[in-house]
Design a protein around this motif. Sequence first.
Motif, PDB file in Angstrom:
ATOM      1  N   ASP A  68       0.813  -1.219   0.000  1.00  0.00           N
ATOM      2  CA  ASP A  68       0.000   0.000   0.000  1.00  0.00           C
ATOM      3  C   ASP A  68       0.846   1.267   0.000  1.00  0.00           C
ATOM      4  N   LYS A 105     -10.425   0.923  -3.286  1.00  0.00           N
ATOM      5  CA  LYS A 105      -9.861   1.966  -2.423  1.00  0.00           C
ATOM      6  C   LYS A 105      -8.808   2.792  -3.159  1.00  0.00           C
ATOM      7  N   GLU A 134     -10.582   5.186  -5.455  1.00  0.00           N
ATOM      8  CA  GLU A 134     -11.217   6.270  -4.718  1.00  0.00           C
ATOM      9  C   GLU A 134     -10.192   7.239  -4.131  1.00  0.00           C
ATOM     10  N   GLY A 135      -8.933   6.877  -4.094  1.00  0.00           N
ATOM     11  CA  GLY A 135      -7.886   7.748  -3.575  1.00  0.00           C
ATOM     12  C   GLY A 135      -7.643   7.600  -2.103  1.00  0.00           C
ATOM     13  N   THR A 136      -8.286   6.637  -1.452  1.00  0.00           N
ATOM     14  CA  THR A 136      -8.091   6.431  -0.015  1.00  0.00           C
ATOM     15  C   THR A 136      -6.906   5.519   0.286  1.00  0.00           C
ATOM     16  N   SER A 137      -6.362   4.882  -0.738  1.00  0.00           N
ATOM     17  CA  SER A 137      -5.219   3.993  -0.563  1.00  0.00           C
ATOM     18  C   SER A 137      -4.408   3.962  -1.858  1.00  0.00           C
ATOM     19  N   ASN A 138      -3.299   3.266  -1.822  1.00  0.00           N
ATOM     20  CA  ASN A 138      -2.431   3.135  -3.002  1.00  0.00           C
ATOM     21  C   ASN A 138      -2.117   1.666  -3.247  1.00  0.00           C
ATOM     22  N   ASN A 164      -5.026   6.263 -10.342  1.00  0.00           N
ATOM     23  CA  ASN A 164      -6.487   6.235 -10.343  1.00  0.00           C
ATOM     24  C   ASN A 164      -7.110   7.143 -11.399  1.00  0.00           C
TER      25      ASN A 164
END
Length: 229
Positions: free
Chosen positions: A138, A183, A186-190, A216
């Motif tokens: 991540d 995720k 959505e930009g909440t994780s990598n 993303n």
Amino acid sequence: MTKVKSLRNFSSYKYLLVSLILIIFLLSIGVKTRSENATNVSNENPFSIIVLKDYFEIAGVFLDLGVILLLWKTVKDFAELAKVSKLQTEVRFRPWVGPNGGFELLREDVQKKQYSITMKNFGEVPASNVIVTCTTTDSMPDKLSFMDHNDKSESKNQFQLGPLLPGMEKKYWVFIENERYRKAMEGTSNIFIFIYFLYLFSGGKSGYGMISQLDNKTNNFVHKEMWID
């Protein structure tokens, strides 16, 4: 640095320079002696055979010196050519394994997505075995940490692709869970993929590694770092 390099160049040629100085000194003594003899004889007959012979011998001394310098330069050029030929042989006659493109989406189901990357041998010599190490994280992975882990025999992320002939291609699959993919979009994780190809050949071993991140915005993997060992 320039002074150190100049001193090294001087030390490598110091014996040649000393030899040339001694040769020039000895030849100058011989030229002086012969010129004095030629001058004494020329007072009687400047066009006598003895005088002409002495002048030809003086000219021959300088020709010999010129031949010595030309031979030294020829030997030096051949030595440099041999170094270049050796380097070309080491680079050409060996395998060069690397990616032929980026990550491609093959298929997906309700649980995961399947990506593939194509590896190709661009060299003229086959690789006897290609060993792949792949890890998905991540955050930006630490290359040195993963490389140290890759050297251990108990690594669970290794897969052997087998031999790879010149011009031959093989695909390696990478699976990503749909929840993890969602995720990242959505930009909440990598999502980072660390992948390293270690290939063996008759002359030793080498490797190609890269770290890619899922973008993303384009929904594609972008190579963040690449290296060759």
